[in-house]
Each structure stands twice: as structure tokens, then as C-alpha cells.
Design an enzyme around this catalytic site. Sequence first.
Site, mmCIF file in Angstrom:
data_model
loop_
_atom_site.group_PDB
_atom_site.id
_atom_site.type_symbol
_atom_site.label_atom_id
_atom_site.label_comp_id
_atom_site.label_asym_id
_atom_site.label_seq_id
_atom_site.Cartn_x
_atom_site.Cartn_y
_atom_site.Cartn_z
ATOM 1 C CB THR A 186 -0.948 0.254 1.070
ATOM 2 O OG1 THR A 186 -0.057 -0.005 2.599
ATOM 3 C CG2 THR A 186 -1.723 -1.143 1.216
ATOM 4 C CD GLU A 331 -5.360 -2.111 1.750
ATOM 5 O OE1 GLU A 331 -5.745 -1.590 0.789
ATOM 6 O OE2 GLU A 331 -4.646 -1.637 2.928
ATOM 7 C CE LYS A 438 -15.113 12.626 12.357
ATOM 8 N NZ LYS A 438 -14.667 11.706 13.057
ATOM 9 C CD1 TRP A 443 -18.802 13.720 11.284
ATOM 10 C CD2 TRP A 443 -18.477 11.944 9.748
ATOM 11 N NE1 TRP A 443 -18.554 12.916 11.861
ATOM 12 C CE2 TRP A 443 -18.440 11.684 11.285
ATOM 13 C CE3 TRP A 443 -18.599 11.218 8.687
ATOM 14 C CZ2 TRP A 443 -18.101 10.536 11.653
ATOM 15 C CZ3 TRP A 443 -18.231 9.768 9.213
ATOM 16 C CH2 TRP A 443 -18.028 9.556 10.623
HETATM 17 P P1 AMP Z 1 -5.020 2.443 -3.003
HETATM 18 O O1 AMP Z 1 -5.163 1.194 -2.143
HETATM 19 O O2 AMP Z 1 -3.800 3.207 -3.262
HETATM 20 O O3 AMP Z 1 -5.781 2.067 -4.484
HETATM 21 O O4 AMP Z 1 -6.229 3.529 -2.472
HETATM 22 C C1 AMP Z 1 -7.444 3.263 -2.128
HETATM 23 C C2 AMP Z 1 -8.453 4.367 -1.704
HETATM 24 O O5 AMP Z 1 -8.184 5.197 -2.601
HETATM 25 C C3 AMP Z 1 -9.756 3.924 -1.186
HETATM 26 O O6 AMP Z 1 -9.758 3.572 0.086
HETATM 27 C C4 AMP Z 1 -10.292 5.247 -1.341
HETATM 28 O O7 AMP Z 1 -10.213 6.292 -0.504
HETATM 29 C C5 AMP Z 1 -9.693 5.994 -2.658
HETATM 30 N N1 AMP Z 1 -10.540 5.606 -3.779
HETATM 31 C C6 AMP Z 1 -10.253 4.661 -4.878
HETATM 32 N N2 AMP Z 1 -11.299 4.816 -5.896
HETATM 33 C C7 AMP Z 1 -11.970 5.989 -5.681
HETATM 34 C C8 AMP Z 1 -12.990 6.531 -6.063
HETATM 35 N N3 AMP Z 1 -13.744 6.170 -7.038
HETATM 36 N N4 AMP Z 1 -13.567 7.613 -5.456
HETATM 37 C C9 AMP Z 1 -12.990 8.060 -4.216
HETATM 38 N N5 AMP Z 1 -12.049 7.828 -3.806
HETATM 39 C C10 AMP Z 1 -11.299 6.514 -4.357
#
Ligand code: AMP
Length: 540
Positions: A186, A331, A438, A443
Site C-alpha cells: 500500500t 487490499e 468535523k 461531517w
Molecule cells: P489504493 O489502495 O492506493 O488504491 O487506495 C485506495 C483508496 O483510494 C480507497 O480506499 C479510496 O479512499 C480511494 N479511492 C479509490 N477509488 C476511489 C473513487 N472512485 N472515489 C473516491 N476515492 C477512491
Amino acid sequence: MLGLMQNHPLLISSLIEHAARHHGDGQIVSRRVEGDIHRCTWADSARRSKQVANALDALGIAAGSRVGTLAWNGYRHQELYFGVSGSGRVLHTINPRLLPEQIAWIANHAEDEAICFDLTFLPIVKGIHGHCKTVKHWIALCDADKLPADSGVPGLLSYESWIGAQPTEYAWPRLDENAASSMCYTSGTTGNPKAALYSHRSSVLHAFAGSLPDAMNLSASSVILPVVPMFHVNAWGIPYAAALTGCKLVYPGAAMDGKSIHELMESEGVTMAAGVPTVWQMLLNHLSQNKLKFSTLKSTIIGGAACPPAMLNTFENDYGVEVRHAWGMTEMSPLGTVCTLKEKHRSMPEADKNKVRLKQGRAVFGVDMKIVDDQGQERPWDGKSYGDLLVRGPWIIDHYFKIDASPLQDGWFPTGDVATIDPDGYMQITDRSKDVVKSGGEWISSIDIENVAMAHPAVAMAACIGMPHPKWDERPIVVVALKPGAQVGRDELLAFYQGKVAKWQTPDDVVFVESIPLGATGKMLKTKLREQLKDYKLPT
Ligand code: AMP
């Protein structure tokens, strides 16, 4: 009583075998780091993946060992996807945009035995090879004659000479389908990165789901361009899904600027492209500046961050390209939801359809989701109640690599996102749990605030962050980078919020910056922005 059907394991090797047998002449086109366009077929890719498998045997790399990559999207990287995993090793795609010390940390943590890299990343490799204790083999993804004589990396091999002498036949092992196949760390904006370790079973099931009509809608007549990097959650599983369906694949290599992407789309007849909003913004800017159109592109998958409404409108209304907003995470392999319309939406006016399309979408089969309050109580699917988003399913993480403590809550993985789900099952992310502002017990979605600013013609990028406030706990401010040559004042931008969000949600201030810091996966780095603004005081 057990069923009486054959118990064939779901294996990554069967994907490339299928593609080679049924779509042998299907094309894989890559823009290479060398600058030229390379063409090969699924049959070539299968043969060369087998050469990779033989070459790994020759190096004595054991089953289950990790083989790292530092590479752009291209045919050689794809051969490693199938050759490494298919032969029972674990493909570890490393994000080259991380800092060199983070890359070394990750390679050591994963205990990579070999690392294959594009020559672009030779400077990184030069700096870290002495610190990567377990890496015995460094392989540059190039021809022997491109290998620099003075690379400074002892024993550096060229990929082409490494695999070139190997047989093109290989008996793929019949692995346990639960065996590890690939891993991805990650981005870890805080603390050390953590790795998701995917299995053959999770990857093949994910490829099935990703190909569905309401997901990426892949078929043997599609031409897909994954701009999303192969080092970011396996390019959203596209190389596997492409092999499963036999579609034509177009890889952009290192050139992700608007001009290069548009040229590739036009010359290769791309019908579907997948990437994060920042990449699409560059593409749309290029199109509008040069008065260009798309002649073959039918749809885009936009994910990784929220798709701004202005971007959706431009794609849908100005260019007639369907936007499929998608959500997922490392994940989750990563696919969770994709937004496509239902039959009942067909008669809706376009503006209303676009409101639905802006949601992150419906769960693909295999992903179960729910939203819960602070006490873990499930919240209703009414499109208004928000809560922490939890997921479970066969391609969702159970444990992180080398971390014993389970990340799960009663069998569900907490995504760290805050969302609503409407009665039709459309999920909408309202924020990251840590980014939500917040204010006075309510929120405020930082994404909503950013979207309004992004809709202003002068704004290139906007980030909303919560600032400490003595009365309201936090108040939102919006940090803005303007488009080159564009002008807008603080008061004018704040006035732009009128009627678009509730008055109490309107930011208290605008801070103009040259650029917004981005992380290694192209997402805004709010932690860094907060650091930059540590001496900032709210006007209120
Ligand atoms: P990653 O593991 O680096 O791919 O990041 C995942 C995170 O990216 C998710 O938990 C979201 O917070 C954000 N994310 C992914 N796709 C979207 C989307 N279409 N809209 C908003 N946030 C997103």
C-alpha cells in the site's frame, strides 16, 4: 454430499494458456522506454512467459520466492506477470515513484530474490542495490546491446539475453489455487507500507468479475489501454482480465502525458481506457487546447480517487465517452464497485443520469459491503446515512504479509472510507475517515468541497482540509492550484460555492499554492499539505 464436478485449480497460468490458444494472434502493443512502438501477440507473450519461467528455474529461484519489478506498463512486464506467477513464484510489483529508501525497505521486507527493472530506473537501482540484502539478481528489461557498460550494478543481466536462450516450452505446475501469486504494498502515507498478498484463486476470480459487462465490459473485440500502472494493484487486474477475454492490450510505457496517450488511442483504435483522474485531466486539457476528439474511445474507467463532476461532464457530454466511475483499493485486488446505470435509469434526463454516474457504483458480484456507525451498528441504505465502509469477499485481504494482527472487524475489512449507499445499491464515498472535516458535530465531505472548486474554470487542482477551530472543532479551507495563466480571487472563489453546498459547509478560506503535493500513486498528499500549512491561521 459433495458435487461431482472436476476440481481444477484456478491458476494464472491458465489465463495466458487460454489467451494463446484462443486469441493467439490477438495484439499486445507497447510504447517502449526505448521510444518506439512494439507489437507482439498473445501467442508470443505465452512463449516468452515460459522463457521467463525457465530462466527463473535456471537461476534456482524456489517456488514461493519473490521476484520484484520496477517497470512501466509494457509487454515485458506482462511476461513477468505470467512467467513469475505461473511458475509458482510471487510477482512483487514495486512502485518506482516511492523514495529510493522506501523501495529498498520494501524489497528487504518482501525478501525479493531478483528485481527486474526498466532502464529508466537504473539510477534508483544504482542507489539501492547495496542495501537490498536478499536480491541476488538484477535484470534490466532491455536487449543486451542496451545494457550500459558502466552500470555500477554488479552482475547486471539484460532481460533479453537472460530469457533468450531458454526454451519456449514449459509445463506450468498444477499449484494449489490458494498459493500466493503476486504482492503489492500500500502507498502508506503514514507508517511503513503494508503488503497485500494475492493468490491465484483471488486473481482469477477478480479477473472474471472485472470482465463483466457492468464492470470493465471486456471482450475479444475490445481494445483496452491501462494507463493505471502495472505497479499499482496489478493495473487493476487488467492484464489478467485481458488474457481471460482475449482483448487487444495497449500499454503506454512511461509516456502518460495527454499527447502520447491520445496518439496511442487514435493509432490503436482503443475502445476502453482505465486510469486515475489526474491522468485524464492531462488528456482532456490536451484535447481542448488542440481541438481534438476521440474517434474510437467508447468508455473510460475512472478510479483511484473521486472523479470530479466537471470531468464526467466533459467526457460524457463533449466527447460522448461513457464514464465508468470505479472504487477499490490495494487490499481489494482492487475492484469493489463500478458505476453503470440500470435499466430504470434509461429514460432519465442526462443531468440526472450524471448524478448517478458520479457515485462510486454498485458492488460487483463477489464483493459484499456495508456501512456502520461509530458503534459498529449497520446504517440504512437510504443514500443519506453515512458510515464507515466495510467489505468482505474472495479477493479481499484477510491478513497483511508478515503482520499477525488481523485487520478485520468480525470478518469484515474496514476500508477507511466513509460512504452512503442508496436503495439501488449505489455506494458513494463521502470521504476518507481521516480527511472528513468535523465541524460542530457535523461531517463535511472534503471531496464535495474540492469538487465545487474544481468546477471553476480557473482551478487546476483543489484540496480541502480541516483546520482546528476553537468553536467548531474544525473548519474547512480549500487549497487551490490555478491553471497556467488563469486568475480567480479568494472572494470570487468563495462566492462560487453559493447554492452549491450548504452555507455552513462553505470553506472559511482559500489558500493559493503553486502545486498540490502528490503521492507516489498520483493522489493528493494531504499529510504533506497539512505540514506545509502548519503555521496557517483561520481568518475566523
Ligand atoms: P489504493 O489502495 O492506493 O488504491 O487506495 C485506495 C483508496 O483510494 C480507497 O480506499 C479510496 O479512499 C480511494 N479511492 C479509490 N477509488 C476511489 C473513487 N472512485 N472515489 C473516491 N476515492 C477512491
